[in-house]
Design a protein around this motif. Structure first.
Motif, PDB file in Angstrom:
ATOM      1  N   GLN A 195       0.787  -1.228  -0.030  1.00  0.00           N
ATOM      2  CA  GLN A 195       0.080  -0.071  -0.062  1.00  0.00           C
ATOM      3  C   GLN A 195       0.976   1.265  -0.058  1.00  0.00           C
ATOM      4  OE1 GLN A 195      -2.268  -1.705   3.559  1.00  0.00           O
ATOM      5  NE2 GLN A 195      -3.998  -0.448   2.329  1.00  0.00           N
ATOM      6  N   LEU A 196       0.578   2.094  -0.931  1.00  0.00           N
ATOM      7  CA  LEU A 196       1.322   3.325  -0.983  1.00  0.00           C
ATOM      8  C   LEU A 196       0.332   4.535  -0.747  1.00  0.00           C
ATOM      9  CD1 LEU A 196       3.219   2.844  -4.463  1.00  0.00           C
ATOM     10  CD2 LEU A 196       3.801   2.307  -2.064  1.00  0.00           C
ATOM     11  N   ARG A 197       0.467   5.113   0.331  1.00  0.00           N
ATOM     12  CA  ARG A 197      -0.867   5.912   1.027  1.00  0.00           C
ATOM     13  C   ARG A 197      -0.376   7.608   0.591  1.00  0.00           C
ATOM     14  NH1 ARG A 197      -2.638   3.187   6.674  1.00  0.00           N
ATOM     15  NH2 ARG A 197      -3.723   1.284   5.541  1.00  0.00           N
ATOM     16  N   ASN A 198      -0.439   8.153  -0.191  1.00  0.00           N
ATOM     17  CA  ASN A 198      -0.042   9.554  -0.603  1.00  0.00           C
ATOM     18  C   ASN A 198       1.409   9.653  -0.484  1.00  0.00           C
ATOM     19  OD1 ASN A 198      -2.567  10.638  -1.406  1.00  0.00           O
ATOM     20  ND2 ASN A 198      -3.406  10.146   0.704  1.00  0.00           N
ATOM     21  N   ILE A 199       2.243   8.899  -1.151  1.00  0.00           N
ATOM     22  CA  ILE A 199       3.632   9.164  -0.888  1.00  0.00           C
ATOM     23  C   ILE A 199       4.153  10.184  -1.689  1.00  0.00           C
ATOM     24  CG2 ILE A 199       4.083   7.050   0.177  1.00  0.00           C
ATOM     25  CD1 ILE A 199       5.211   6.196  -2.499  1.00  0.00           C
ATOM     26  N   SER A 200       5.228  11.099  -1.249  1.00  0.00           N
ATOM     27  CA  SER A 200       5.601  12.314  -2.254  1.00  0.00           C
ATOM     28  C   SER A 200       6.998  12.272  -1.973  1.00  0.00           C
ATOM     29  CB  SER A 200       4.960  13.425  -1.778  1.00  0.00           C
ATOM     30  OG  SER A 200       3.494  13.611  -2.138  1.00  0.00           O
ATOM     31  N   LYS A 201       7.998  12.521  -2.761  1.00  0.00           N
ATOM     32  CA  LYS A 201       9.057  12.902  -2.711  1.00  0.00           C
ATOM     33  C   LYS A 201       9.653  14.270  -3.235  1.00  0.00           C
ATOM     34  CE  LYS A 201      13.750  11.789  -1.808  1.00  0.00           C
ATOM     35  NZ  LYS A 201      13.922  11.766  -0.372  1.00  0.00           N
TER      36      LYS A 201
ATOM     37  N   PHE B 181      11.734  21.095  -5.796  1.00  0.00           N
ATOM     38  CA  PHE B 181      11.559  20.341  -6.909  1.00  0.00           C
ATOM     39  C   PHE B 181      10.726  18.983  -6.417  1.00  0.00           C
ATOM     40  CE2 PHE B 181      12.524  16.420  -9.561  1.00  0.00           C
ATOM     41  CZ  PHE B 181      12.166  16.609 -10.664  1.00  0.00           C
ATOM     42  N   VAL B 182       9.617  18.521  -7.133  1.00  0.00           N
ATOM     43  CA  VAL B 182       8.645  17.594  -6.639  1.00  0.00           C
ATOM     44  C   VAL B 182       9.121  16.527  -7.592  1.00  0.00           C
ATOM     45  CG1 VAL B 182       6.458  16.743  -6.442  1.00  0.00           C
ATOM     46  CG2 VAL B 182       7.001  18.998  -5.937  1.00  0.00           C
ATOM     47  N   GLY B 183       9.654  15.118  -7.152  1.00  0.00           N
ATOM     48  CA  GLY B 183       9.906  13.922  -7.858  1.00  0.00           C
ATOM     49  C   GLY B 183       8.683  13.206  -7.939  1.00  0.00           C
ATOM     50  N   VAL B 184       7.853  12.903  -6.855  1.00  0.00           N
ATOM     51  CA  VAL B 184       6.818  12.156  -6.837  1.00  0.00           C
ATOM     52  C   VAL B 184       5.695  12.876  -6.070  1.00  0.00           C
ATOM     53  CG1 VAL B 184       5.400   9.930  -6.341  1.00  0.00           C
ATOM     54  CG2 VAL B 184       7.965  10.089  -7.186  1.00  0.00           C
ATOM     55  N   HIS B 185       4.334  12.931  -6.678  1.00  0.00           N
ATOM     56  CA  HIS B 185       3.549  13.923  -5.902  1.00  0.00           C
ATOM     57  C   HIS B 185       2.158  12.955  -5.302  1.00  0.00           C
ATOM     58  CE1 HIS B 185       1.115  17.500  -4.744  1.00  0.00           C
ATOM     59  NE2 HIS B 185       0.249  16.844  -5.342  1.00  0.00           N
ATOM     60  N   LYS B 186       2.043  12.651  -4.376  1.00  0.00           N
ATOM     61  CA  LYS B 186       0.796  12.137  -3.595  1.00  0.00           C
ATOM     62  C   LYS B 186       0.541  10.810  -4.513  1.00  0.00           C
ATOM     63  CE  LYS B 186      -1.057  16.194  -1.237  1.00  0.00           C
ATOM     64  NZ  LYS B 186      -0.574  15.421   0.012  1.00  0.00           N
ATOM     65  N   PHE B 187       1.111   9.830  -4.612  1.00  0.00           N
ATOM     66  CA  PHE B 187       0.919   8.745  -5.050  1.00  0.00           C
ATOM     67  C   PHE B 187       0.379   8.001  -4.273  1.00  0.00           C
ATOM     68  CE2 PHE B 187       3.045   5.578  -8.305  1.00  0.00           C
ATOM     69  CZ  PHE B 187       2.270   4.707  -8.190  1.00  0.00           C
TER      70      PHE B 187
ATOM     71  N   GLY C 144       9.357  10.145 -12.300  1.00  0.00           N
ATOM     72  CA  GLY C 144       9.095   9.770 -10.980  1.00  0.00           C
ATOM     73  C   GLY C 144       8.795   8.223 -10.682  1.00  0.00           C
ATOM     74  N   LYS C 145       9.139   7.335 -11.869  1.00  0.00           N
ATOM     75  CA  LYS C 145       8.781   5.995 -11.652  1.00  0.00           C
ATOM     76  C   LYS C 145       9.934   5.403 -10.671  1.00  0.00           C
ATOM     77  CE  LYS C 145      10.344   5.172 -16.296  1.00  0.00           C
ATOM     78  NZ  LYS C 145      10.931   6.498 -16.670  1.00  0.00           N
ATOM     79  N   THR C 146      11.120   5.378 -10.933  1.00  0.00           N
ATOM     80  CA  THR C 146      12.300   4.746 -10.455  1.00  0.00           C
ATOM     81  C   THR C 146      12.099   5.530  -8.970  1.00  0.00           C
ATOM     82  OG1 THR C 146      13.509   4.462 -12.553  1.00  0.00           O
ATOM     83  CG2 THR C 146      15.000   4.721 -10.415  1.00  0.00           C
ATOM     84  N   THR C 147      11.985   6.759  -8.745  1.00  0.00           N
ATOM     85  CA  THR C 147      12.004   7.130  -7.522  1.00  0.00           C
ATOM     86  C   THR C 147      10.973   6.561  -6.604  1.00  0.00           C
ATOM     87  OG1 THR C 147      12.537   9.300  -8.125  1.00  0.00           O
ATOM     88  CG2 THR C 147      11.568   9.493  -6.073  1.00  0.00           C
ATOM     89  N   THR C 148       9.633   6.285  -7.332  1.00  0.00           N
ATOM     90  CA  THR C 148       8.874   5.513  -6.482  1.00  0.00           C
ATOM     91  C   THR C 148       9.256   4.367  -5.938  1.00  0.00           C
ATOM     92  OG1 THR C 148       6.902   6.709  -7.791  1.00  0.00           O
ATOM     93  CG2 THR C 148       6.452   4.587  -6.572  1.00  0.00           C
ATOM     94  N   MET C 149       9.944   3.397  -6.921  1.00  0.00           N
ATOM     95  CA  MET C 149      10.242   2.131  -6.647  1.00  0.00           C
ATOM     96  C   MET C 149      11.482   2.216  -5.902  1.00  0.00           C
ATOM     97  SD  MET C 149      12.465  -0.835  -9.145  1.00  0.00           S
ATOM     98  CE  MET C 149      10.700  -1.367  -9.592  1.00  0.00           C
ATOM     99  N   ARG C 150      12.243   3.265  -5.737  1.00  0.00           N
ATOM    100  CA  ARG C 150      13.315   3.116  -4.762  1.00  0.00           C
ATOM    101  C   ARG C 150      12.788   3.564  -3.471  1.00  0.00           C
ATOM    102  NH1 ARG C 150      18.571   3.653  -6.377  1.00  0.00           N
ATOM    103  NH2 ARG C 150      19.097   5.080  -4.590  1.00  0.00           N
TER     104      ARG C 150
ATOM    105  N   LYS D 253       5.927  13.550 -14.854  1.00  0.00           N
ATOM    106  CA  LYS D 253       6.261  15.025 -14.052  1.00  0.00           C
ATOM    107  C   LYS D 253       5.775  14.458 -12.496  1.00  0.00           C
ATOM    108  CE  LYS D 253       5.935  18.218 -17.662  1.00  0.00           C
ATOM    109  NZ  LYS D 253       5.326  19.473 -18.264  1.00  0.00           N
ATOM    110  N   GLY D 254       5.925  13.302 -12.180  1.00  0.00           N
ATOM    111  CA  GLY D 254       5.697  12.918 -10.799  1.00  0.00           C
ATOM    112  C   GLY D 254       4.390  12.669 -10.316  1.00  0.00           C
ATOM    113  N   ILE D 255       3.461  12.746 -11.247  1.00  0.00           N
ATOM    114  CA  ILE D 255       1.902  12.577 -11.064  1.00  0.00           C
ATOM    115  C   ILE D 255       1.394  11.350 -11.729  1.00  0.00           C
ATOM    116  CG2 ILE D 255      -0.438  13.710 -11.558  1.00  0.00           C
ATOM    117  CD1 ILE D 255       1.111  16.591 -11.146  1.00  0.00           C
TER     118      ILE D 255
END
Length: 348
Positions: free
Chosen positions: A5-11, A16-22, A41-47, A209-211
């Motif tokens: 479960q990924l609950r609104n994760i952001s980086k 600079f926003v790499g991932v926004h509220k995934f 932002g796909k690799t950042t999400t995986m990492r 773009k992170g979204i």
């Protein structure tokens, strides 16, 4: 077995926003593909899932347990990277066995597990070789076997095929598909290649773009893209997109006029797939041929219409020359409409 479960994760890194509220739940045993262009932002999400990046906000849960504060080694995930990351001084057998030694698992079962993993990726005859003696495809299979031998709860694969040539990508993709079916382990796979996404995934997450742009099965994403970005990213070739206006149910643009559509009057983007159009004696597009490409099983014709280069798939025996005038049938039933400003899908 693992549900993620990924609950609104952001980086974020500063502004600079790499991932926004995934926000997403990945069921146990699902093969999920994160798809998008470089920097989406796909690799950042995986990492972040692996623990190699810390989430700026939000929660990551594996089997209901929050893992944000756990080290990567304690999350029970195995990663396969774009670079093979093999130890050059070890043979294939020892490279595959290495995770078992590091985790101090009972050495009595090592040989069986290594040979079983090697068999699954067809490396049994290469266990004595060193990485330098292997092809790129074989090295990637060693990396896969090293992940398999761990028997993790989750597989994370970061563009594992991007260093392979076209033929090897096809065969290795088939192996990964078969492994997924055999192992039945939750898998998250990162790629910018939409063919990999469409052929491997149970569900695809399209990012830009992170979204997150759309989460759906490959068929749903292909048949009903949520917006013009997804429409223009998925497919080979991608969906044709033309700018124009809807006037009383008729789309009007340069060299194109398509009646029978439903939607509000005004500026719109119209899309259709090359394989859904047809060459006709009288059609909705009338324009000179811009280019011709023989694909083997078909001929791809390109014309300029609606301010864009538009592809139309014709039979392989179609014969014409550049600048010859043609007409193409684009019935309303094959068309998709998107808001010209927001890019969002317009449904009747």
């Amino acid at each position: 077995m693992a549900e993620i479960q990924l609950r609104n994760i952001s980086k974020r890194w500063g502004a600079f926003v790499g991932v926004h509220k995934f926000d997403l739940t990945i069921p146990d045993r699902e093969f999920l593909v994160l798809l998008g262009p470089s920097g989406c932002g796909k690799t950042t999400t995986m990492r972040m899932i692996a623990g190699l990046e810390e989430a700026t906000e939000g929660d990551i849960l594996i089997d209901g347990k929050r893992v944000n504060d756990l080290d990567p080694k304690d999350r029970d995930v195995a990663m396969v990277f774009q670079s093979y990351a093999l130890y050059p001084n070890m043979n294939v057998y020892e490279n595959i066995r290495f995770p078992l030694k590091v985790r101090k698992t009972d050495s009595g079962g090592h040989d069986e597990r290594v040979r079983r993993a090697a068999e699954m990726v067809e490396l049994t005859d290469f266990l004595h070789r060193r990485p330098a003696e292997l092809s790129g495809g074989q090295r990637q299979r060693v990396a896969l076997a090293r992940a398999i031998v761990r028997q993790p709860n989750v597989f994370l694969m970061d563009e594992p095929l991007s260093n392979l040539d076209a033929k090897l990508r096809v065969s290795t993709r088939a192996q990964i598909k078969n492994l997924s079916h055999e192992l039945k382990v939750t898998t998250i796979y990162v790629t910018h290649d939409q063919i990999e996404a469409m052929t491997l995934a149970d569900r695809v997450v399209v990012m830009n773009k992170g979204i997150v742009q759309q989460v759906a099965t490959p068929t749903e994403i292909y048949d009903r893209p949520a917006n013009s970005f997804v429409a223009g990213f998925i497919g080979n070739p991608a969906m044709n997109l033309m700018e124009g206006e809807l006037r009383g149910g008729t789309f009007v643009g340069k060299n194109v006029r398509i009646p029978g559509l439903k939607g509000p009057d005004g500026a719109v983007t119209l899309g259709f797939r090359a394989e859904d159009a047809r060459i006709a004696d009288k059609g909705e597009i009338a324009a000179p041929i811009y280019s011709l490409e023989l694909l083997g099983d078909a001929t791809m014709i390109t014309v300029k219409a609606g301010g864009a280069l538009v592809s139309i798939k014709a039979p392989k025996d179609f014969r014409a020359e550049i600048d010859d005038p043609i007409q193409a049938g684009i019935p309303a039933a094959i068309c998709h409409l998107f808001d010209a400003k927001t890019g969002e899908r317009i449904d009747p």
